[in-house]
Write an enzyme that holds these catalytic residues in place. Structure first.
Site, PDB file in Angstrom:
ATOM      1  N   GLY A 281      39.594 -42.900 -67.880  1.00  0.00           N
ATOM      2  CA  GLY A 281      39.301 -42.076 -66.706  1.00  0.00           C
ATOM      3  C   GLY A 281      39.357 -40.580 -66.924  1.00  0.00           C
ATOM      4  O   GLY A 281      39.259 -39.812 -65.946  1.00  0.00           O
ATOM      5  N   ASP A 303      43.790 -42.844 -70.583  1.00  0.00           N
ATOM      6  CA  ASP A 303      42.912 -42.238 -71.584  1.00  0.00           C
ATOM      7  C   ASP A 303      43.751 -41.938 -72.820  1.00  0.00           C
ATOM      8  O   ASP A 303      44.941 -42.280 -72.871  1.00  0.00           O
ATOM      9  CB  ASP A 303      42.231 -40.972 -71.043  1.00  0.00           C
ATOM     10  CG  ASP A 303      40.810 -40.811 -71.601  1.00  0.00           C
ATOM     11  OD1 ASP A 303      40.692 -40.670 -72.836  1.00  0.00           O
ATOM     12  OD2 ASP A 303      39.847 -40.846 -70.826  1.00  0.00           O
ATOM     13  N   ASP A 332      44.616 -46.764 -75.406  1.00  0.00           N
ATOM     14  CA  ASP A 332      43.361 -46.984 -76.111  1.00  0.00           C
ATOM     15  C   ASP A 332      42.745 -48.271 -75.570  1.00  0.00           C
ATOM     16  O   ASP A 332      43.350 -49.346 -75.699  1.00  0.00           O
ATOM     17  CB  ASP A 332      43.635 -47.104 -77.610  1.00  0.00           C
ATOM     18  CG  ASP A 332      42.377 -47.330 -78.434  1.00  0.00           C
ATOM     19  OD1 ASP A 332      41.332 -47.689 -77.863  1.00  0.00           O
ATOM     20  OD2 ASP A 332      42.446 -47.173 -79.670  1.00  0.00           O
ATOM     21  N   HIS A 352      28.344 -47.506 -71.390  1.00  0.00           N
ATOM     22  CA  HIS A 352      27.064 -47.077 -71.956  1.00  0.00           C
ATOM     23  C   HIS A 352      27.240 -46.249 -73.231  1.00  0.00           C
ATOM     24  O   HIS A 352      26.271 -45.991 -73.935  1.00  0.00           O
ATOM     25  CB  HIS A 352      26.218 -46.347 -70.911  1.00  0.00           C
ATOM     26  CG  HIS A 352      26.688 -44.964 -70.556  1.00  0.00           C
ATOM     27  ND1 HIS A 352      25.982 -44.151 -69.703  1.00  0.00           N
ATOM     28  CD2 HIS A 352      27.780 -44.242 -70.920  1.00  0.00           C
ATOM     29  CE1 HIS A 352      26.605 -43.007 -69.562  1.00  0.00           C
ATOM     30  NE2 HIS A 352      27.697 -43.036 -70.293  1.00  0.00           N
TER      31      HIS A 352
END
Length: 473
Positions: A281, A303, A332, A352
């Site tokens: 995030g 994060d 992670d 993506h």
């Protein structure tokens, strides 16, 4: 004998029909039409937020592009396409040399290329062809021989500072929100263009062609490195590129209305104090905006350690952080998920960036930690095919999916606005990632143990991010 109406005329009439929609909205609002020769003033002409106007603009551009590609000789079309390779670097030169700011200070009369070049510290004989390359794309205008001025497109390249301030403090050139478009131009024309130049070499190299690894992409050939894109950015020597990338991502986030995030998932239906884990995030900008709209939610933003450290410093005085509504955790997402059975696992613009192999690892880790009632909510683009499809082509029917339509004689879905497709290819070039079709998305999630239940789309072309909701299988 009556002449049959040609496809050319059909395309021209489609353009006119949709221009009339735009002009009707302008007349209703008593607004003037856009003028390519004048500088752009947001909100002064076309209402881009009107869905009917937005659709008319898309159909106009799609028909115009198809008309151009149809009426010219095929050879000329292809030569025109490959000749565009000089446009992005020319645009980068204009932004890095602060040409828009220099011309803004010169006023509507413009400035001679020698004076522009003097202020930029470059050769006027080399700057002139750069600017003319752009003026043929209607970016800047040549008002008299060798005299250039801003126009509608070039005016948005202004970063909100004087040319003198930008030259004296180049490290601060992206500090103001107005510079957002320039960060994107910088990222694409630097990292993207240099990497994509090696696309064929990557596809034809046996060591790269069938690899899913993030360090076997065109980027690695273009920059002669074995590092992934993310490892490359972490190198201290790349601090300027990292700053530009992070600033660009923040600018893109500001362009995405938080209402779309709110409306693409049933947040209100969650219990009070529902726990949402924002996986990857970043600094937590998205949860901060969302919790202000839906106060009953609790977020843990995960994060990498350096990002979490930055977030905790940045938001230390934020009330939502002080009260525990939003907290941060170093994690992670390829490792075992430490939070078990939350209400929601949330990912935005994460999958993506990765090939299927690594997406499967990320999604599988979340599935291992999910409880029976845990839902997975992913914000990623769901892109269409460039052809029209039947129900059989689309496979499994998922509520909320929008089906593209094309009025005759248009032939290519996304032909007037290929953003989602070029973005997907760009992600492949940089990291072996990419945007995915609905069928691809369903299959990938299923392989990781998730069933896609709904997809909330805001447009059928994948221009806006979709909301994908899935449940454990």
């Amino acid at each position: 004998m009556a002449r049959t109406k040609s496809t050319l005329r059909d395309l021209a009439e489609l353009i006119l029909k949709n221009v009339e929609v735009v002009e009707a909205d302008l007349a209703k609002r008593n607004a003037s039409g856009p003028d390519i020769n004048e500088t752009f003033v947001p909100g002064a002409d076309i209402n881009f937020g009107n869905p009917e106007v937005s659709e008319a603009i898309y159909l106009t551009t799609c028909a115009a592009q198809q008309l151009l590609q149809t009426i010219r000789p095929p050879q000329a079309c292809l030569i025109q396409e490959v000749s565009r390779h000089v446009v992005p670097p020319s645009l980068r030169c204009a932004t890095e040399l602060h040409v828009a700011e220099i011309l803004s200070e010169a006023g509507p009369e413009g400035l001679h290329v020698k004076s522009i070049a003097s202020k930029c510290g470059v050769d006027p004989l080399k700057l002139a062809p750069v600017l003319r390359c752009l003026t043929t794309r209607w970016i800047f205008k040549e008002v008299r021989p060798d005299v250039f001025a801003n126009n509608r497109l070039s005016s948005v390249l202004h970063k909100g500072q004087t040319s003198e301030a930008l030259q004296q403090n180049p490290e601060k050139k992206y500090d103001l929100p107005k510079a957002g478009i320039c960060t994107t131009i910088g990222n694409v024309t630097d990292m993207g263009c240099k990497s994509s130049a090696y696309l064929y070499e990557t596809l034809s190299d046996p060591d790269f062609a069938f690899s899913n690894e993030p360090n076997r992409a065109s980027f690695n050939k273009g920059f002669n490195t074995n590092k992934t894109l993310w490892e490359f950015y972490e190198d201290p020597a790349q601090s300027a590129r990292l700053h530009r990338f992070n600033t660009g991502m923040q600018a893109l986030q500001r362009m995405q209305p938080v209402e779309q995030l709110r409306d693409s998932f049933d947040w209100v239906g969650l219990r009070d104090d529902a726990l949402v884990v924002d996986v990857g995030g970043g600094i937590g900008s998205v949860p901060l905006a969302l919790v202000k709209l839906i106060p009953k939610l609790k977020f843990v933003v995960q994060d990498m350690p350096l990002v979490v450290e930055d977030a905790q410093k940045r938001w230390k005085d934020e009330e939502l952080v002080k009260t525990g509504r939003i907290s941060f955790q170093a994690h992670d997402f390829f490792e075992a998920q430490p939070i078990q059975h939350p209400d929601v696992f949330f990912l935005q613009n994460i999958l993506h960036d990765w090939s299927d192999k690594f997406c499967l690892q990320i999604l599988s880790r979340l599935r291992e930690a999910a409880g029976p009632e845990t839902r997975l909510f992913v914000r990623d683009r769901v892109i269409p095919y460039t052809c029209l499809t039947s129900d059989e082509d689309n496979g499994e029917k998922i509520p909320g999916v929008l089906k593209p339509t094309l009025p005759k004689p248009l032939t290519a879905v996304g032909g007037g606005d290929p953003f989602a497709f070029t973005l997907g290819l760009g992600l492949m070039v940089l990291a072996n990632g990419g945007e995915r079709t609905l069928n691809h998305t369903i299959e990938l999630y299923r392989d990781a143990g998730w069933k896609v239940e709904t997809v909330h789309q805001f447009d059928a072309l994948g221009r806006a991010i979709s909301g994908i909701t899935a449940v454990p299988i």
